[in-house]
Design an enzyme around this catalytic site. Structure first.
Site, short mmCIF file in Angstrom:
data_model
loop_
_atom_site.label_atom_id
_atom_site.label_comp_id
_atom_site.label_asym_id
_atom_site.label_seq_id
_atom_site.Cartn_x
_atom_site.Cartn_y
_atom_site.Cartn_z
N ARG A 118 0.80 -1.23 0.00
CA ARG A 118 0.00 0.00 0.00
C ARG A 118 0.84 1.28 0.00
O ARG A 118 0.37 2.33 0.42
CB ARG A 118 -0.99 0.02 1.18
CG ARG A 118 -1.93 -1.17 1.14
CD ARG A 118 -3.12 -0.96 2.02
NE ARG A 118 -3.99 -2.11 1.95
CZ ARG A 118 -3.87 -3.20 2.70
NH1 ARG A 118 -2.92 -3.26 3.61
NH2 ARG A 118 -4.69 -4.20 2.55
N LYS A 140 1.51 11.42 -10.26
CA LYS A 140 0.59 10.55 -11.02
C LYS A 140 1.36 9.30 -11.41
O LYS A 140 2.46 9.38 -11.97
CB LYS A 140 0.11 11.25 -12.29
CG LYS A 140 -1.07 12.17 -12.08
CD LYS A 140 -1.64 12.63 -13.41
CE LYS A 140 -2.79 13.59 -13.18
NZ LYS A 140 -3.29 14.19 -14.44
N GLU A 182 5.73 20.16 -23.57
CA GLU A 182 5.21 20.29 -22.20
C GLU A 182 5.75 21.55 -21.53
O GLU A 182 5.08 22.15 -20.68
CB GLU A 182 5.56 19.05 -21.36
CG GLU A 182 4.85 17.77 -21.80
CD GLU A 182 3.36 17.70 -21.41
OE1 GLU A 182 2.84 18.65 -20.79
OE2 GLU A 182 2.71 16.69 -21.74
N LYS A 220 4.63 23.33 -12.42
CA LYS A 220 3.97 22.07 -12.06
C LYS A 220 3.93 21.90 -10.55
O LYS A 220 2.92 21.47 -9.98
CB LYS A 220 4.67 20.89 -12.74
CG LYS A 220 3.97 19.58 -12.41
CD LYS A 220 4.01 18.56 -13.48
CE LYS A 220 3.00 17.45 -13.13
NZ LYS A 220 3.05 16.31 -13.99
N GLU A 230 -6.26 16.54 -8.72
CA GLU A 230 -6.93 17.08 -9.91
C GLU A 230 -8.43 17.27 -9.72
O GLU A 230 -9.24 16.82 -10.54
CB GLU A 230 -6.65 16.17 -11.13
CG GLU A 230 -6.90 16.86 -12.45
CD GLU A 230 -6.30 16.10 -13.64
OE1 GLU A 230 -5.10 15.81 -13.61
OE2 GLU A 230 -7.05 15.80 -14.56
N ARG A 234 -5.51 21.42 -11.13
CA ARG A 234 -4.52 20.58 -11.83
C ARG A 234 -4.91 20.31 -13.29
O ARG A 234 -4.05 20.00 -14.11
CB ARG A 234 -4.29 19.27 -11.07
CG ARG A 234 -3.15 18.46 -11.66
CD ARG A 234 -2.72 17.29 -10.81
NE ARG A 234 -1.65 16.58 -11.45
CZ ARG A 234 -0.78 15.79 -10.83
NH1 ARG A 234 -0.86 15.62 -9.53
NH2 ARG A 234 0.18 15.17 -11.48
N ASN A 238 -3.38 19.87 -18.24
CA ASN A 238 -3.88 19.12 -19.40
C ASN A 238 -4.15 20.02 -20.60
O ASN A 238 -4.85 19.61 -21.54
CB ASN A 238 -5.16 18.37 -19.03
CG ASN A 238 -4.83 17.05 -18.40
OD1 ASN A 238 -4.14 16.24 -18.99
ND2 ASN A 238 -5.33 16.83 -17.20
N HIS A 241 -4.17 18.62 -24.08
CA HIS A 241 -4.15 17.16 -23.98
C HIS A 241 -5.45 16.49 -24.42
O HIS A 241 -5.47 15.29 -24.68
CB HIS A 241 -3.83 16.72 -22.54
CG HIS A 241 -2.37 16.87 -22.18
ND1 HIS A 241 -1.71 18.08 -22.28
CD2 HIS A 241 -1.45 15.98 -21.74
CE1 HIS A 241 -0.45 17.90 -21.90
NE2 HIS A 241 -0.27 16.65 -21.58
N HIS A 245 -4.59 13.55 -26.60
CA HIS A 245 -4.78 12.13 -26.26
C HIS A 245 -5.55 11.40 -27.36
O HIS A 245 -5.27 10.24 -27.67
CB HIS A 245 -5.53 11.98 -24.94
CG HIS A 245 -4.68 12.28 -23.73
ND1 HIS A 245 -5.19 12.80 -22.56
CD2 HIS A 245 -3.36 12.11 -23.51
CE1 HIS A 245 -4.20 12.94 -21.69
NE2 HIS A 245 -3.08 12.53 -22.24
N HIS A 257 4.14 11.88 -27.55
CA HIS A 257 3.15 12.58 -26.73
C HIS A 257 3.18 14.10 -26.97
O HIS A 257 2.15 14.74 -27.21
CB HIS A 257 3.40 12.24 -25.26
CG HIS A 257 2.50 12.96 -24.31
ND1 HIS A 257 1.15 12.69 -24.20
CD2 HIS A 257 2.76 13.95 -23.42
CE1 HIS A 257 0.62 13.47 -23.27
NE2 HIS A 257 1.57 14.25 -22.79
N1 GLY Z 1 0.59 15.48 -16.90
C1 GLY Z 1 -0.42 16.21 -16.27
C2 GLY Z 1 -0.43 16.08 -14.79
O1 GLY Z 1 0.53 15.61 -14.22
O2 GLY Z 1 -1.40 16.44 -14.18
#
Ligand code: GLY
Length: 353
Positions: A118, A140, A182, A220, A230, A234, A238, A241, A245, A257
């Site tokens: 965990r 993430k 990015e 970031k 998010e 957050r 994106n 994106h 995506h 990407h």
């Molecule tokens: N790549 C977008 C984020 O980390 O929220």
């Protein structure tokens, strides 16, 4: 050298410098671990071996875990093998996972660390520009499954992140360009100085690359410190994106990407301009900067219906409506959550010309 502090429930440092192996080893040893699993892409065998030697000199036993390159490494099968390895080696809550590689590797290593008992520590050592400014920072983690990319995952903040600029010296140009998307994204959403640097034209001088990475990570860090999971803010990370995506999916993930995100940023710039949120000059600034470093700013004219379908699966969507992060000025964001199909098609038609 720069240290960027990422605040939040488990604060950590992102260190940006050159020649960081010794410091990575030091940090692993300082955690008090008995052993570490270094998850690395196959071609990074030498780098992994050299890090292993330094860590073992400090009395920590290391297991190397080579994984397939790029997205192929982020599979349930590979995750299963890594869990088996942790079990065989009797990894405890005190032990550490290290992610050495591009974004797919740091995502997978983070996920393994998040799920073993965990949650155990993960030290991230990104080796591509994309992983340095995005994937390795912010917690993430995840793997890809039959249902899609990154649908299985967890928010698990790293113990520390080491961005070693030496690793960029051998990064293929196409990877460098993709990662730059990015950085440019963080410029548009929050730090216009980044855009000024790119606007100076030509290839970015080496000393400026360190500044760009630092600025991008700082954006970031500030965003994820305020909204790790998010719930709202957050989402701005994106930017570009949503269509990006959908393009990656349509291209079976053979597009880089950053290239897909570049097209996606152009698309939302046009969408925002059509709504009167920004003017033509901002749309042209997108084109100038992205084109200027060799990123794509257009996509196939016949692809809208397929891309629209792809966008309907985006994780930001609410109540069945596609939600876009858009600019209402340079360095300022808002959302469009009520765009109809025809409005999107109109923006896409301009994008694809
Ligand atoms: N790549 C977008 C984020 O980390 O929220």
């Amino acid at each position: 050298m720069a240290d960027i502090q990422v605040a939040g429930p488990s604060p950590y440092i992102v260190r940006i410098d050159r020649g960081l192996d010794e410091q990575v080893a030091q940090r692993i040893s300082e955690t008090g671990t008995r052993q570490a699993l270094i998850v690395h892409q196959g071609p990074l065998k030498e780098a992994a071996e050299s890090l292993r030697q330094r860590v073992e000199e400090l009395g920590v036993h290391v297991t190397l875990a080579p994984i397939p390159d790029a997205e192929d490494g982020k599979s349930l099968a590979v995750a299963g093998q890594l869990w088996d390895t942790l079990g065989e080696r009797n990894f405890s809550r005190q032990d550490v996972v290290v992610g050495l590689g591009g974004g797919a590797t740091t995502d997978l290593a983070g996920f393994i660390a998040a799920t073993w008992m965990r949650g155990i520590k993960v030290v991230q050592v990104p080796t591509t520009l994309l992983a340095m400014v995005d994937a390795a920072v912010g917690g993430k983690t995840g793997i890809n499954t039959g249902a899609g990319k990154n649908l299985v995952g967890s928010f698990h903040e790293p113990d520390s992140v080491f961005i070693d600029l030496d690793r960029l010296d051998t990064l293929p140009e196409a990877e460098f360009v993709s990662g730059s998307a990015e950085i440019i994204k963080t410029g548009f959403i929050a730090d216009p100085v980044i855009l000024d640097i790119y606007q100076q034209g030509g290839s970015v001088p080496t000393e400026k690359i360190a500044e760009l990475i630092e600025r991008s990570v700082a954006v970031k860090a500030s965003v994820v410190a305020q909204d790790l999971k998010e719930s709202s803010l957050r989402e701005i990370l994106n930017y570009g994106h949503t269509l990006g995506h959908a393009i990656e999916k349509r291209e079976d993930y053979r597009w880089r990407h950053g290239n897909a995100v570049a097209v996606g940023m152009m698309f939302v710039a046009i969408l925002a301009r059509n709504r009167g949120l920004i003017d033509d000059a901002v749309v042209e600034l997108h084109r100038e900067i992205l084109d200027g470093i060799g990123l794509p700013t257009s996509y196939e004219s016949g692809a809208f219906d397929e891309l629209y379908e792809g966008m309907t699966h985006d994780k930001k969507n609410r109540n069945g409506q596609i939600r876009f992060v858009v600019l209402d000025g340079i360095g300022s964001t808002t959302r469009i959550g009520d765009a109809g199909m025809e409005e999107l098609r109109t923006a896409y038609t301009e994008l694809s010309q």
